[in-house]
Design a protein around this motif. Structure first.
Motif, PDB file in Angstrom:
ATOM      1  N   PRO A 171      51.059  35.019  46.645  1.00 34.78           N
ATOM      2  CA  PRO A 171      49.855  35.847  46.811  1.00 34.78           C
ATOM      3  C   PRO A 171      48.616  35.192  46.189  1.00 34.78           C
ATOM      4  N   GLY A 172      48.802  34.498  45.051  1.00 31.69           N
ATOM      5  CA  GLY A 172      47.661  33.938  44.331  1.00 31.69           C
ATOM      6  C   GLY A 172      47.041  32.703  44.969  1.00 31.69           C
ATOM      7  N   ASN A 173      47.777  31.972  45.805  1.00 32.81           N
ATOM      8  CA  ASN A 173      47.163  30.765  46.393  1.00 32.81           C
ATOM      9  C   ASN A 173      46.929  30.894  47.901  1.00 32.81           C
ATOM     10  N   ALA A 174      47.358  32.028  48.479  1.00 31.57           N
ATOM     11  CA  ALA A 174      47.297  32.161  49.951  1.00 31.57           C
ATOM     12  C   ALA A 174      45.862  32.107  50.487  1.00 31.57           C
ATOM     13  N   ALA A 175      44.948  32.812  49.819  1.00 27.44           N
ATOM     14  CA  ALA A 175      43.587  32.908  50.368  1.00 27.44           C
ATOM     15  C   ALA A 175      42.940  31.534  50.450  1.00 27.44           C
ATOM     16  N   GLU A 176      43.092  30.734  49.398  1.00 27.56           N
ATOM     17  CA  GLU A 176      42.436  29.420  49.409  1.00 27.56           C
ATOM     18  C   GLU A 176      43.037  28.521  50.494  1.00 27.56           C
ATOM     19  N   LEU A 177      44.377  28.569  50.612  1.00 26.88           N
ATOM     20  CA  LEU A 177      45.020  27.740  51.642  1.00 26.88           C
ATOM     21  C   LEU A 177      44.589  28.195  53.036  1.00 26.88           C
ATOM     22  N   MET A 178      44.658  29.507  53.286  1.00 30.14           N
ATOM     23  CA  MET A 178      44.340  30.016  54.636  1.00 30.14           C
ATOM     24  C   MET A 178      42.859  29.880  54.977  1.00 30.14           C
ATOM     25  N   GLY A 179      42.039  29.669  53.945  1.00 30.82           N
ATOM     26  CA  GLY A 179      40.605  29.491  54.182  1.00 30.82           C
ATOM     27  C   GLY A 179      40.266  28.109  54.716  1.00 30.82           C
ATOM     28  N   GLN A 180      41.221  27.197  54.763  1.00 27.91           N
ATOM     29  CA  GLN A 180      40.951  25.833  55.255  1.00 27.91           C
ATOM     30  C   GLN A 180      40.897  25.834  56.787  1.00 27.91           C
ATOM     31  N   ASP A 239      51.268  41.056  50.169  1.00 27.48           N
ATOM     32  CA  ASP A 239      50.070  40.573  49.462  1.00 27.48           C
ATOM     33  C   ASP A 239      49.619  39.215  50.020  1.00 27.48           C
ATOM     34  N   ILE A 240      50.584  38.369  50.383  1.00 27.21           N
ATOM     35  CA  ILE A 240      50.198  37.079  50.985  1.00 27.21           C
ATOM     36  C   ILE A 240      49.431  37.327  52.276  1.00 27.21           C
ATOM     37  N   ILE A 241      49.930  38.273  53.074  1.00 30.54           N
ATOM     38  CA  ILE A 241      49.270  38.563  54.363  1.00 30.54           C
ATOM     39  C   ILE A 241      47.894  39.177  54.133  1.00 30.54           C
ATOM     40  N   SER A 242      47.817  40.165  53.254  1.00 30.64           N
ATOM     41  CA  SER A 242      46.528  40.839  53.097  1.00 30.64           C
ATOM     42  C   SER A 242      45.516  39.930  52.396  1.00 30.64           C
ATOM     43  N   ASN A 243      45.978  39.082  51.447  1.00 30.38           N
ATOM     44  CA  ASN A 243      45.037  38.169  50.790  1.00 30.38           C
ATOM     45  C   ASN A 243      44.549  37.072  51.743  1.00 30.38           C
ATOM     46  N   SER A 244      45.302  36.829  52.827  1.00 29.88           N
ATOM     47  CA  SER A 244      44.914  35.796  53.790  1.00 29.88           C
ATOM     48  C   SER A 244      43.991  36.318  54.880  1.00 29.88           C
ATOM     49  N   ALA A 245      43.834  37.640  54.951  1.00 27.99           N
ATOM     50  CA  ALA A 245      43.069  38.222  56.071  1.00 27.99           C
ATOM     51  C   ALA A 245      41.626  37.734  56.051  1.00 27.99           C
ATOM     52  N   PRO A 246      41.115  37.378  57.231  1.00 28.00           N
ATOM     53  CA  PRO A 246      39.715  36.964  57.278  1.00 28.00           C
ATOM     54  C   PRO A 246      38.821  38.116  56.812  1.00 28.00           C
ATOM     55  N   GLU A 247      37.730  37.790  56.098  1.00 25.12           N
ATOM     56  CA  GLU A 247      36.831  38.855  55.584  1.00 25.12           C
ATOM     57  C   GLU A 247      36.229  39.652  56.726  1.00 25.12           C
TER      58      GLU A 247
END
Ligand code: PEP
Length: 255
Positions: free
Chosen positions: A218-227, A247-255
């Protein structure tokens, strides 16, 4: 814009009873933040019937197998065919995971035969590639990945390529807690896409989804998926708990 695809690879964990419990807890969490992501669960073979039955009520979550035979039927003790997977409404199959390559001797030729067989049955492959630490540190990253991609995708048509997901999983990051930095992952994903472009042209390369795998949390998903070239994740350990996978899915969701 490529839709994110986030898949749980449970490996040899989560039996049929636990699968039902997981899906009950996990689907209760799903909400607006999951709408823009294809969500996939890959249980062990014996848990596929329980998962298939439960997921028939949840069209947002698709089912994957962790492996499949390259043969249709016959004297292949312990193997499972694409038609058997179809009966259980399995829409994806993981092919060429590094554990299959290193522990069970799967070569690029075998992986290629499995990919072609999956596409014949209209099942979408999640085609895994990745280098060892020794290969990366000795400067062979690109040649290793190019060989895996060219070997695995041999004779796959352009149409079948658009229905194939590539999972880039550096072997040194799988189950180790060591994650590739977002820059390392992005750079390698861009290279993988360039190889797909060499093989299938720009249009298809731009459509193909490339997942990152290796200690996603969950803690690194957003940064990775933001690439820009990372289109999802293949998640092992952190997908064994419904809240952590959600949490991985929701933290990766586009804003
Ligand atoms: C995997 O097995 O595909 C994987 C990425 O595992 P983990 O997330 O545990 O590193």
């Amino acid at each position: 814009m490529r839709k994110l695809i986030i898949a749980a690879n449970w490996k040899m964990n989560v039996g049929p009873k636990e699968t039902t419990d997981f899906i009950n807890s996990f689907t209760a969490l799903l909400g607006r933040k999951c709408e823009h992501t294809d969500i996939v669960l890959a249980p062990p073979f014996v848990s596929l019937p329980a998962a298939s039955e439960k997921l028939s009520e949840h069209p947002l979550v698709a089912l994957a197998a962790q492996n499949v035979s390259q043969h249709d039927s016959g004297a292949y003790t312990g193997e499972i065919s694409v038609l058997m997977l179809k009966e259980l409404f399995t829409h994806y199959v993981i092919i060429g995971h590094s554990e299959r390559r290193s522990l069970y001797g799967e070569t690029d030729e075998i992986i290629n035969a499995k990919l072609l067989k999956a596409r014949q049955a209209n099942i979408k492959p999640i085609f895994c590639i990745g280098e060892t630490l020794e290969e990366r540190e000795s400067g062979r990253l690109e040649s290793v990945l190019r060989t895996q991609i060219e070997g695995g995708l041999k004779d796959l048509t352009a149409k079948d390529m658009t229905d194939t997901v590539i999972a880039y999983e550096p072997v040194w990051a799988i189950g180790t807690g060591v994650v590739a930095t977002a820059e390392q992952a992005q750079e390698t994903h861009a290279f993988v896409r360039s190889v797909v472009k060499d093989l299938y042209g720009e249009d298809i390369a731009n459509k193909v989804r490339i997942q990152y795998g290796g200690s996603v949390k969950p803690g690194n998903a957003a940064e990775l998926m933001g690439q820009p070239d990372i289109d999802g994740a293949l998640v092992g350990g952190a997908a064994l708990d419904p809240q952590s996978f959600y949490d991985i899915i929701s933290n990766s969701a586009p804003e």
